[in-house]
Design a protein around this motif. Structure first.
Motif, PDB file in Angstrom:
ATOM      1  N   THR A 180       0.837  -1.201   0.000  1.00  0.00           N
ATOM      2  CA  THR A 180       0.000   0.000   0.000  1.00  0.00           C
ATOM      3  C   THR A 180       0.871   1.250   0.000  1.00  0.00           C
ATOM      4  OG1 THR A 180      -1.782  -1.140   1.171  1.00  0.00           O
ATOM      5  CG2 THR A 180      -1.787   1.267   1.249  1.00  0.00           C
ATOM      6  N   TYR A 181       1.929   1.255   0.806  1.00  0.00           N
ATOM      7  CA  TYR A 181       2.792   2.438   0.885  1.00  0.00           C
ATOM      8  C   TYR A 181       3.518   2.697  -0.432  1.00  0.00           C
ATOM      9  CZ  TYR A 181       2.087   2.677   5.946  1.00  0.00           C
ATOM     10  OH  TYR A 181       1.542   2.795   7.199  1.00  0.00           O
ATOM     11  N   VAL A 182       3.873   1.632  -1.142  1.00  0.00           N
ATOM     12  CA  VAL A 182       4.476   1.813  -2.466  1.00  0.00           C
ATOM     13  C   VAL A 182       3.469   2.473  -3.406  1.00  0.00           C
ATOM     14  CG1 VAL A 182       5.387   0.627  -4.502  1.00  0.00           C
ATOM     15  CG2 VAL A 182       6.125  -0.077  -2.208  1.00  0.00           C
ATOM     16  N   GLU A 183       2.240   1.967  -3.426  1.00  0.00           N
ATOM     17  CA  GLU A 183       1.216   2.537  -4.302  1.00  0.00           C
ATOM     18  C   GLU A 183       0.843   3.950  -3.873  1.00  0.00           C
ATOM     19  OE1 GLU A 183       0.147   1.171  -7.086  1.00  0.00           O
ATOM     20  OE2 GLU A 183       1.437  -0.575  -6.730  1.00  0.00           O
ATOM     21  N   LYS A 184       0.794   4.175  -2.583  1.00  0.00           N
ATOM     22  CA  LYS A 184       0.475   5.512  -2.077  1.00  0.00           C
ATOM     23  C   LYS A 184       1.556   6.512  -2.483  1.00  0.00           C
ATOM     24  CE  LYS A 184      -1.195   5.957   2.133  1.00  0.00           C
ATOM     25  NZ  LYS A 184      -1.325   6.192   3.609  1.00  0.00           N
ATOM     26  N   GLY A 185       2.822   6.075  -2.466  1.00  0.00           N
ATOM     27  CA  GLY A 185       3.914   6.942  -2.894  1.00  0.00           C
ATOM     28  C   GLY A 185       3.800   7.327  -4.363  1.00  0.00           C
ATOM     29  N   LYS A 186       3.444   6.353  -5.189  1.00  0.00           N
ATOM     30  CA  LYS A 186       3.243   6.644  -6.612  1.00  0.00           C
ATOM     31  C   LYS A 186       2.133   7.679  -6.801  1.00  0.00           C
ATOM     32  CE  LYS A 186       4.466   1.925  -8.112  1.00  0.00           C
ATOM     33  NZ  LYS A 186       3.917   0.674  -8.699  1.00  0.00           N
ATOM     34  N   ASN A 187       1.068   7.497  -6.055  1.00  0.00           N
ATOM     35  CA  ASN A 187      -0.056   8.415  -6.172  1.00  0.00           C
ATOM     36  C   ASN A 187       0.320   9.815  -5.684  1.00  0.00           C
ATOM     37  OD1 ASN A 187      -2.853   8.454  -7.009  1.00  0.00           O
ATOM     38  ND2 ASN A 187      -3.387   8.846  -4.873  1.00  0.00           N
ATOM     39  N   TYR A 188       1.093   9.882  -4.622  1.00  0.00           N
ATOM     40  CA  TYR A 188       1.532  11.165  -4.071  1.00  0.00           C
ATOM     41  C   TYR A 188       2.334  11.954  -5.103  1.00  0.00           C
ATOM     42  CZ  TYR A 188       3.680  14.428  -0.737  1.00  0.00           C
ATOM     43  OH  TYR A 188       4.103  15.562  -0.069  1.00  0.00           O
ATOM     44  N   VAL A 189       3.236  11.281  -5.780  1.00  0.00           N
ATOM     45  CA  VAL A 189       4.046  11.954  -6.794  1.00  0.00           C
ATOM     46  C   VAL A 189       3.185  12.339  -7.990  1.00  0.00           C
ATOM     47  CG1 VAL A 189       5.976  11.667  -8.412  1.00  0.00           C
ATOM     48  CG2 VAL A 189       6.191  10.880  -6.040  1.00  0.00           C
ATOM     49  N   ARG A 190       2.301  11.450  -8.410  1.00  0.00           N
ATOM     50  CA  ARG A 190       1.415  11.748  -9.527  1.00  0.00           C
ATOM     51  C   ARG A 190       0.550  12.976  -9.249  1.00  0.00           C
ATOM     52  NH1 ARG A 190       1.893  10.882 -14.399  1.00  0.00           N
ATOM     53  NH2 ARG A 190       2.305   8.649 -14.081  1.00  0.00           N
ATOM     54  N   MET A 191       0.166  13.142  -7.975  1.00  0.00           N
ATOM     55  CA  MET A 191      -0.691  14.258  -7.575  1.00  0.00           C
ATOM     56  C   MET A 191       0.114  15.467  -7.116  1.00  0.00           C
ATOM     57  SD  MET A 191      -3.864  13.322  -8.034  1.00  0.00           S
ATOM     58  CE  MET A 191      -4.797  14.409  -6.981  1.00  0.00           C
ATOM     59  N   HIS A 192       1.414  15.476  -7.393  1.00  0.00           N
ATOM     60  CA  HIS A 192       2.292  16.598  -7.045  1.00  0.00           C
ATOM     61  C   HIS A 192       2.257  16.911  -5.550  1.00  0.00           C
ATOM     62  CE1 HIS A 192       2.593  18.269 -11.405  1.00  0.00           C
ATOM     63  NE2 HIS A 192       2.172  17.017 -11.412  1.00  0.00           N
ATOM     64  N   GLY A 193       2.075  15.864  -4.747  1.00  0.00           N
ATOM     65  CA  GLY A 193       2.060  16.031  -3.305  1.00  0.00           C
ATOM     66  C   GLY A 193       0.739  16.461  -2.717  1.00  0.00           C
ATOM     67  N   ALA A 194      -0.289  16.626  -3.537  1.00  0.00           N
ATOM     68  CA  ALA A 194      -1.580  17.121  -3.050  1.00  0.00           C
ATOM     69  C   ALA A 194      -2.508  15.978  -2.682  1.00  0.00           C
ATOM     70  CB  ALA A 194      -2.225  18.013  -4.107  1.00  0.00           C
ATOM     71  N   VAL A 195      -2.031  15.070  -1.837  1.00  0.00           N
ATOM     72  CA  VAL A 195      -2.818  13.944  -1.371  1.00  0.00           C
ATOM     73  C   VAL A 195      -2.196  13.466  -0.067  1.00  0.00           C
ATOM     74  CG1 VAL A 195      -1.511  12.124  -2.547  1.00  0.00           C
ATOM     75  CG2 VAL A 195      -3.968  11.820  -2.168  1.00  0.00           C
ATOM     76  N   THR A 196      -2.952  12.739   0.707  1.00  0.00           N
ATOM     77  CA  THR A 196      -2.517  12.347   2.037  1.00  0.00           C
ATOM     78  C   THR A 196      -1.354  11.366   2.004  1.00  0.00           C
ATOM     79  OG1 THR A 196      -4.732  12.649   2.917  1.00  0.00           O
ATOM     80  CG2 THR A 196      -3.267  11.244   4.183  1.00  0.00           C
ATOM     81  N   LEU A 197      -0.418  11.581   2.935  1.00  0.00           N
ATOM     82  CA  LEU A 197       0.616  10.580   3.224  1.00  0.00           C
ATOM     83  C   LEU A 197       0.292   9.969   4.593  1.00  0.00           C
ATOM     84  CD1 LEU A 197       4.120  11.862   2.034  1.00  0.00           C
ATOM     85  CD2 LEU A 197       2.957   9.732   1.432  1.00  0.00           C
TER      86      LEU A 197
END
Length: 397
Positions: free
Chosen positions: A97-114
Protein backbone atom coordinates in the motif's frame (compact mmCIF):
# COMPACT_ATOMS: atom_id res chain seq x y z
CA UNK A 1 -7.71 6.05 9.96
CA UNK A 2 -5.94 6.73 13.20
CA UNK A 3 -2.73 8.35 11.98
CA UNK A 4 -1.13 7.71 15.35
CA UNK A 5 -2.35 4.97 17.63
CA UNK A 6 -4.63 6.18 20.38
CA UNK A 7 -3.30 3.63 22.83
CA UNK A 8 -6.20 4.19 25.21
CA UNK A 9 -9.09 6.63 25.27
CA UNK A 10 -9.69 6.79 28.99
CA UNK A 11 -12.58 8.66 30.55
CA UNK A 12 -11.26 11.11 33.15
CA UNK A 13 -12.38 14.02 35.26
CA UNK A 14 -12.44 17.21 33.20
CA UNK A 15 -10.51 20.16 34.58
CA UNK A 16 -13.01 22.80 33.60
CA UNK A 17 -14.46 23.29 37.08
CA UNK A 18 -12.46 24.33 40.12
CA UNK A 19 -13.71 22.73 43.32
CA UNK A 20 -13.02 24.34 46.64
CA UNK A 21 -14.32 21.45 48.66
CA UNK A 22 -11.55 19.03 49.61
CA UNK A 23 -14.10 16.34 50.38
CA UNK A 24 -15.71 16.74 46.95
CA UNK A 25 -12.29 16.52 45.30
CA UNK A 26 -11.59 13.28 47.15
CA UNK A 27 -14.98 11.87 46.16
CA UNK A 28 -14.43 12.63 42.48
CA UNK A 29 -10.87 11.31 42.55
CA UNK A 30 -12.10 8.13 44.18
CA UNK A 31 -14.84 7.69 41.57
CA UNK A 32 -12.32 8.19 38.79
CA UNK A 33 -9.84 5.75 40.28
CA UNK A 34 -12.46 3.06 40.83
CA UNK A 35 -14.39 3.63 37.60
CA UNK A 36 -12.39 1.15 35.55
CA UNK A 37 -12.47 -1.43 38.34
CA UNK A 38 -16.25 -1.39 38.71
CA UNK A 39 -17.22 -0.81 35.08
CA UNK A 40 -16.92 -4.43 34.02
CA UNK A 41 -18.92 -5.56 37.04
CA UNK A 42 -21.64 -3.05 36.12
CA UNK A 43 -22.23 -4.59 32.69
CA UNK A 44 -23.51 -8.08 31.99
CA UNK A 45 -23.16 -9.01 28.32
CA UNK A 46 -24.72 -12.14 26.88
CA UNK A 47 -23.56 -13.19 23.39
CA UNK A 48 -26.28 -13.64 20.79
CA UNK A 49 -23.94 -14.22 17.83
CA UNK A 50 -20.20 -14.76 18.28
CA UNK A 51 -18.51 -15.67 15.00
CA UNK A 52 -15.14 -17.34 14.65
CA UNK A 53 -12.15 -15.05 14.51
CA UNK A 54 -8.41 -15.23 15.00
CA UNK A 55 -6.27 -14.00 17.89
CA UNK A 56 -6.05 -10.35 18.95
CA UNK A 57 -3.09 -8.49 17.43
CA UNK A 58 -1.32 -5.26 18.38
CA UNK A 59 -0.59 -2.67 15.70
CA UNK A 60 1.97 -0.99 17.96
CA UNK A 61 3.04 2.57 17.20
CA UNK A 62 1.63 2.63 13.70
CA UNK A 63 -1.56 3.86 12.11
CA UNK A 64 -2.20 0.56 10.37
CA UNK A 65 -5.53 -0.36 11.96
CA UNK A 66 -7.06 -0.54 8.47
CA UNK A 67 -4.73 -3.43 7.60
CA UNK A 68 -5.15 -5.24 10.92
CA UNK A 69 -8.93 -4.97 10.88
CA UNK A 70 -9.40 -6.04 7.27
CA UNK A 71 -6.84 -8.84 7.44
CA UNK A 72 -8.66 -10.08 10.53
CA UNK A 73 -11.86 -9.89 8.47
CA UNK A 74 -10.23 -11.97 5.69
CA UNK A 75 -9.09 -14.54 8.24
CA UNK A 76 -12.69 -14.91 9.40
CA UNK A 77 -13.77 -15.14 5.77
CA UNK A 78 -11.45 -18.12 5.39
CA UNK A 79 -13.04 -19.77 8.41
CA UNK A 80 -16.53 -19.07 7.02
CA UNK A 81 -15.46 -20.68 3.73
CA UNK A 82 -14.43 -23.84 5.59
CA UNK A 83 -10.69 -23.27 5.29
CA UNK A 84 -8.13 -23.44 8.08
CA UNK A 85 -7.46 -19.90 9.28
CA UNK A 86 -4.06 -18.48 8.41
CA UNK A 87 -2.44 -15.64 10.33
CA UNK A 88 -2.07 -13.25 7.39
CA UNK A 89 0.69 -10.67 7.19
CA UNK A 90 -0.68 -7.21 7.84
CA UNK A 91 2.68 -5.66 6.98
CA UNK A 92 2.80 -7.29 3.54
CA UNK A 93 -0.36 -5.37 2.72
CA UNK A 94 0.99 -2.22 4.39
CA UNK A 95 4.26 -2.37 2.49
CA UNK A 96 2.55 -2.66 -0.89
CA UNK A 97 0.00 0.00 0.00
CA UNK A 98 2.79 2.44 0.89
CA UNK A 99 4.48 1.81 -2.47
CA UNK A 100 1.22 2.54 -4.30
CA UNK A 101 0.48 5.51 -2.08
CA UNK A 102 3.91 6.94 -2.89
CA UNK A 103 3.24 6.64 -6.61
CA UNK A 104 -0.06 8.41 -6.17
CA UNK A 105 1.53 11.17 -4.07
CA UNK A 106 4.05 11.95 -6.79
CA UNK A 107 1.42 11.75 -9.53
CA UNK A 108 -0.69 14.26 -7.58
CA UNK A 109 2.29 16.60 -7.04
CA UNK A 110 2.06 16.03 -3.30
CA UNK A 111 -1.58 17.12 -3.05
CA UNK A 112 -2.82 13.94 -1.37
CA UNK A 113 -2.52 12.35 2.04
CA UNK A 114 0.62 10.58 3.22
CA UNK A 115 1.08 9.08 6.68
CA UNK A 116 0.35 5.61 8.04
CA UNK A 117 -3.36 5.68 7.35
CA UNK A 118 -5.32 3.71 4.83
CA UNK A 119 -8.79 2.40 4.09
CA UNK A 120 -10.55 -0.94 4.34
CA UNK A 121 -10.57 -1.31 0.56
CA UNK A 122 -6.77 -0.92 0.44
CA UNK A 123 -6.42 -4.43 1.81
CA UNK A 124 -8.74 -5.88 -0.82
CA UNK A 125 -7.01 -3.91 -3.58
CA UNK A 126 -3.52 -5.00 -2.53
CA UNK A 127 -4.66 -8.58 -2.08
CA UNK A 128 -5.99 -8.52 -5.65
CA UNK A 129 -2.83 -6.94 -7.09
CA UNK A 130 -0.04 -8.49 -5.03
CA UNK A 131 -1.51 -11.54 -3.31
CA UNK A 132 -0.78 -12.24 0.35
CA UNK A 133 1.67 -14.13 2.56
CA UNK A 134 1.39 -15.61 6.05
CA UNK A 135 2.62 -13.63 9.04
CA UNK A 136 5.53 -16.01 9.63
CA UNK A 137 6.93 -15.18 6.18
CA UNK A 138 6.73 -11.38 6.46
CA UNK A 139 6.53 -9.80 9.92
CA UNK A 140 7.58 -6.30 8.87
CA UNK A 141 9.93 -6.16 11.86
CA UNK A 142 13.18 -5.69 10.00
CA UNK A 143 14.64 -3.11 12.37
CA UNK A 144 15.08 -4.79 15.73
CA UNK A 145 11.74 -4.17 17.47
CA UNK A 146 9.05 -6.57 18.60
CA UNK A 147 6.17 -4.28 17.59
CA UNK A 148 5.61 -1.77 14.81
CA UNK A 149 7.31 1.60 15.33
CA UNK A 150 6.79 3.72 12.23
CA UNK A 151 7.84 7.21 13.25
CA UNK A 152 11.34 7.20 11.76
CA UNK A 153 10.33 5.32 8.62
CA UNK A 154 7.39 7.64 8.01
CA UNK A 155 9.58 10.74 8.34
CA UNK A 156 12.08 9.41 5.81
CA UNK A 157 9.33 8.33 3.41
CA UNK A 158 7.86 11.80 3.50
CA UNK A 159 11.25 13.41 2.99
CA UNK A 160 12.01 11.31 -0.07
CA UNK A 161 8.64 11.96 -1.67
CA UNK A 162 8.71 15.69 -1.01
CA UNK A 163 12.14 15.86 -2.60
CA UNK A 164 10.84 14.02 -5.67
CA UNK A 165 7.84 16.33 -5.99
CA UNK A 166 10.14 19.38 -5.95
CA UNK A 167 11.57 17.91 -9.18
CA UNK A 168 15.08 19.40 -8.82
CA UNK A 169 16.26 17.91 -12.15
CA UNK A 170 13.25 19.45 -13.92
CA UNK A 171 12.43 15.97 -15.16
CA UNK A 172 11.72 12.95 -13.00
CA UNK A 173 13.99 9.94 -13.39
CA UNK A 174 12.59 6.41 -13.07
CA UNK A 175 14.90 5.82 -10.09
CA UNK A 176 12.89 7.73 -7.50
CA UNK A 177 10.52 4.80 -7.01
CA UNK A 178 13.47 2.49 -6.35
CA UNK A 179 14.84 4.91 -3.76
CA UNK A 180 11.45 5.28 -2.10
CA UNK A 181 10.77 1.52 -2.06
CA UNK A 182 14.24 0.91 -0.61
CA UNK A 183 13.35 3.09 2.38
CA UNK A 184 10.25 1.03 3.11
CA UNK A 185 12.05 -2.27 2.60
CA UNK A 186 14.89 -1.19 4.87
CA UNK A 187 12.40 -1.02 7.72
CA UNK A 188 9.77 -3.62 6.84
CA UNK A 189 11.93 -6.04 4.85
CA UNK A 190 11.94 -7.06 1.22
CA UNK A 191 8.88 -9.01 0.18
CA UNK A 192 9.62 -12.57 -0.92
CA UNK A 193 9.16 -13.59 -4.52
CA UNK A 194 8.77 -17.19 -3.36
CA UNK A 195 8.46 -18.85 0.04
CA UNK A 196 7.74 -22.23 1.57
CA UNK A 197 4.66 -22.81 3.67
CA UNK A 198 3.89 -26.23 5.17
CA UNK A 199 6.38 -27.86 2.84
CA UNK A 200 5.08 -26.32 -0.37
CA UNK A 201 6.51 -23.47 -2.43
CA UNK A 202 4.33 -20.44 -3.20
CA UNK A 203 4.45 -16.95 -4.59
CA UNK A 204 2.27 -14.34 -2.85
CA UNK A 205 -0.21 -14.61 -5.71
CA UNK A 206 -0.35 -18.40 -5.72
CA UNK A 207 -0.72 -18.42 -1.92
CA UNK A 208 -3.69 -16.08 -2.23
CA UNK A 209 -5.25 -18.26 -4.92
CA UNK A 210 -4.52 -21.72 -3.54
CA UNK A 211 -4.49 -21.33 0.25
CA UNK A 212 -6.52 -18.24 1.11
CA UNK A 213 -8.84 -18.74 -1.84
CA UNK A 214 -10.91 -15.56 -1.46
CA UNK A 215 -12.20 -13.61 -4.45
CA UNK A 216 -11.66 -9.82 -4.17
CA UNK A 217 -14.78 -9.28 -6.30
CA UNK A 218 -16.91 -10.76 -3.51
CA UNK A 219 -16.48 -7.72 -1.27
CA UNK A 220 -18.39 -4.47 -1.11
CA UNK A 221 -17.85 -1.23 0.82
CA UNK A 222 -20.81 0.80 2.04
CA UNK A 223 -21.41 4.13 3.78
CA UNK A 224 -24.27 6.54 4.39
CA UNK A 225 -24.43 10.26 3.67
CA UNK A 226 -27.38 12.53 2.91
CA UNK A 227 -25.42 14.64 0.43
CA UNK A 228 -24.86 11.68 -1.92
CA UNK A 229 -27.33 9.83 -4.19
CA UNK A 230 -28.88 6.81 -2.53
CA UNK A 231 -27.89 3.31 -3.69
CA UNK A 232 -25.19 4.60 -6.00
CA UNK A 233 -21.41 4.74 -5.74
CA UNK A 234 -19.57 7.87 -4.67
CA UNK A 235 -16.00 8.79 -3.71
CA UNK A 236 -15.67 8.66 0.06
CA UNK A 237 -14.08 12.02 0.86
CA UNK A 238 -11.90 11.24 3.85
CA UNK A 239 -8.16 11.95 3.93
CA UNK A 240 -7.12 8.30 4.07
CA UNK A 241 -8.97 7.45 0.87
CA UNK A 242 -5.80 8.30 -1.04
CA UNK A 243 -6.85 6.05 -3.94
CA UNK A 244 -10.22 7.83 -4.33
CA UNK A 245 -12.12 4.54 -4.21
CA UNK A 246 -15.88 4.58 -4.38
CA UNK A 247 -18.35 3.14 -1.91
CA UNK A 248 -22.10 2.51 -2.06
CA UNK A 249 -24.50 4.87 -0.29
CA UNK A 250 -27.42 3.59 1.81
CA UNK A 251 -29.69 5.06 4.46
CA UNK A 252 -28.30 5.34 7.97
CA UNK A 253 -30.58 2.68 9.48
CA UNK A 254 -29.66 0.35 6.63
CA UNK A 255 -26.05 0.30 7.84
CA UNK A 256 -27.08 -1.64 10.91
CA UNK A 257 -29.61 -3.66 8.90
CA UNK A 258 -26.73 -4.80 6.70
CA UNK A 259 -24.51 -5.61 9.68
CA UNK A 260 -27.29 -7.53 11.43
CA UNK A 261 -28.10 -9.57 8.34
CA UNK A 262 -24.45 -10.38 7.71
CA UNK A 263 -23.90 -11.54 11.29
CA UNK A 264 -27.05 -13.66 11.27
CA UNK A 265 -25.76 -15.38 8.14
CA UNK A 266 -22.30 -16.02 9.55
CA UNK A 267 -20.41 -13.13 7.94
CA UNK A 268 -18.27 -10.68 9.88
CA UNK A 269 -17.74 -7.02 8.92
CA UNK A 270 -14.73 -4.71 8.68
CA UNK A 271 -15.65 -1.38 10.24
CA UNK A 272 -14.15 2.10 9.78
CA UNK A 273 -15.23 4.62 12.39
CA UNK A 274 -14.49 7.59 14.65
CA UNK A 275 -13.19 6.71 18.12
CA UNK A 276 -12.70 10.26 19.41
CA UNK A 277 -16.10 10.37 21.09
CA UNK A 278 -16.33 10.76 24.87
CA UNK A 279 -18.62 7.73 24.83
CA UNK A 280 -15.86 5.51 23.45
CA UNK A 281 -13.73 3.86 26.12
CA UNK A 282 -11.06 1.42 25.03
CA UNK A 283 -10.12 0.60 28.63
CA UNK A 284 -13.68 -0.19 29.62
CA UNK A 285 -14.44 -1.89 26.31
CA UNK A 286 -17.69 -0.01 25.73
CA UNK A 287 -18.83 2.61 23.20
CA UNK A 288 -22.17 4.44 23.18
CA UNK A 289 -23.63 7.91 22.54
CA UNK A 290 -24.69 9.43 25.89
CA UNK A 291 -28.14 11.00 25.96
CA UNK A 292 -26.70 13.89 27.96
CA UNK A 293 -24.10 16.06 26.25
CA UNK A 294 -20.67 15.54 27.79
CA UNK A 295 -20.12 19.31 27.84
CA UNK A 296 -22.94 19.81 30.34
CA UNK A 297 -22.29 16.74 32.48
CA UNK A 298 -21.03 17.34 35.97
CA UNK A 299 -17.81 15.67 37.02
CA UNK A 300 -19.49 12.84 38.88
CA UNK A 301 -21.57 12.02 35.79
CA UNK A 302 -18.40 11.99 33.70
CA UNK A 303 -16.67 9.69 36.15
CA UNK A 304 -19.60 7.26 36.01
CA UNK A 305 -20.11 7.21 32.23
CA UNK A 306 -19.09 3.56 31.94
CA UNK A 307 -20.49 2.21 35.20
CA UNK A 308 -23.27 0.18 33.65
CA UNK A 309 -25.77 0.84 30.82
CA UNK A 310 -26.77 4.47 30.34
CA UNK A 311 -29.49 6.23 28.29
CA UNK A 312 -28.48 6.96 24.71
CA UNK A 313 -29.11 9.78 22.28
CA UNK A 314 -31.47 9.00 19.40
CA UNK A 315 -29.48 9.44 16.17
CA UNK A 316 -30.90 10.95 13.00
CA UNK A 317 -29.50 11.17 9.48
CA UNK A 318 -29.23 14.95 9.88
CA UNK A 319 -27.13 14.54 13.02
CA UNK A 320 -24.90 12.01 11.30
CA UNK A 321 -24.35 14.26 8.28
CA UNK A 322 -23.70 17.34 10.42
CA UNK A 323 -21.10 15.51 12.54
CA UNK A 324 -19.26 14.46 9.39
CA UNK A 325 -19.47 17.88 7.76
CA UNK A 326 -18.09 19.75 10.77
CA UNK A 327 -15.24 17.28 11.44
CA UNK A 328 -16.75 15.84 14.62
CA UNK A 329 -16.78 12.50 12.80
CA UNK A 330 -13.40 11.69 11.33
CA UNK A 331 -11.95 8.55 9.78
CA UNK A 332 -10.01 7.53 12.88
CA UNK A 333 -9.85 3.80 13.19
CA UNK A 334 -10.63 0.41 11.69
CA UNK A 335 -11.93 -2.58 13.66
CA UNK A 336 -13.67 -5.89 13.03
CA UNK A 337 -17.30 -6.60 13.98
CA UNK A 338 -17.54 -10.28 14.87
CA UNK A 339 -20.77 -10.67 16.77
CA UNK A 340 -23.82 -9.39 18.61
CA UNK A 341 -24.57 -9.33 22.35
CA UNK A 342 -27.15 -7.90 24.73
CA UNK A 343 -26.69 -6.25 28.11
CA UNK A 344 -28.66 -6.97 31.29
CA UNK A 345 -31.45 -4.68 30.04
CA UNK A 346 -31.79 -6.48 26.72
CA UNK A 347 -30.11 -3.76 24.67
CA UNK A 348 -28.02 -4.97 21.72
CA UNK A 349 -24.33 -4.22 21.18
CA UNK A 350 -21.94 -5.32 18.47
CA UNK A 351 -18.96 -7.37 19.58
CA UNK A 352 -15.93 -5.67 18.07
CA UNK A 353 -12.38 -6.97 17.76
CA UNK A 354 -9.67 -4.33 18.04
CA UNK A 355 -5.92 -4.30 17.26
CA UNK A 356 -4.57 -2.53 20.34
CA UNK A 357 -3.53 -5.66 22.20
CA UNK A 358 -5.42 -7.31 25.05
CA UNK A 359 -5.06 -4.75 27.84
CA UNK A 360 -8.65 -3.70 28.33
CA UNK A 361 -11.58 -5.06 30.30
CA UNK A 362 -12.54 -7.54 27.58
CA UNK A 363 -9.08 -8.72 26.50
CA UNK A 364 -9.00 -6.79 23.24
CA UNK A 365 -12.72 -6.73 22.38
CA UNK A 366 -15.35 -4.00 22.80
CA UNK A 367 -19.12 -3.79 23.04
CA UNK A 368 -20.47 -1.04 20.78
CA UNK A 369 -24.09 0.13 20.60
CA UNK A 370 -25.99 0.29 17.33
CA UNK A 371 -26.50 4.02 17.84
CA UNK A 372 -22.75 4.52 18.00
CA UNK A 373 -22.36 2.61 14.74
CA UNK A 374 -25.11 4.62 13.06
CA UNK A 375 -23.62 7.92 14.18
CA UNK A 376 -19.89 7.33 13.76
CA UNK A 377 -19.35 4.82 10.95
CA UNK A 378 -17.41 6.11 7.96
CA UNK A 379 -17.67 2.82 6.04
CA UNK A 380 -18.18 -0.92 6.37
CA UNK A 381 -16.80 -3.70 4.18
CA UNK A 382 -18.33 -7.15 3.91
CA UNK A 383 -19.00 -10.13 1.69
CA UNK A 384 -21.82 -9.41 -0.76
CA UNK A 385 -23.44 -12.65 0.38
CA UNK A 386 -24.09 -10.99 3.72
CA UNK A 387 -26.29 -8.27 2.21
CA UNK A 388 -30.05 -8.37 2.78
CA UNK A 389 -32.00 -9.16 -0.41
CA UNK A 390 -33.69 -5.77 -0.50
CA UNK A 391 -30.37 -3.95 -0.25
CA UNK A 392 -28.91 -6.07 -3.05
CA UNK A 393 -31.86 -5.09 -5.22
CA UNK A 394 -31.52 -1.41 -4.36
CA UNK A 395 -27.79 -1.52 -5.20
CA UNK A 396 -28.55 -3.47 -8.40
CA UNK A 397 -26.13 -6.26 -7.51
Amino acid sequence: MNKFLRSALLVCIAGSTVFTSYAQDNLINSLTKNQSEISKQSFSFTPIINLSNTSIKNQGSSGTCWSYSTNSFLESEMIKAGKPAVDLSEMFIVRNTYVEKGKNYVRMHGAVTLGDGGALHDVINMYAKYGIVPQEVYTGLNYGTDINRFGEMAAIQEGVLKAVVKNPNKSLTPNWINAYTAVIDSYLGQVPEKFTYKGKSYTPKSFADEVVGLNPADYIEISSFKDQPLYEKFVLLVPDNWSFDQVYNVRMNELTDVIDNALKNGYTIAWATDVSEKGFSWKNGVAYIPARDFAIMNDIEKANMFNGPKPELDITEDMRQKAFDNYETTDDHGMHIIGLAKDQNGKEYYIVKNSWGVNNDYSGYLYVTKNYVKYKTTSILLNKKGLPKDIKQKLKL
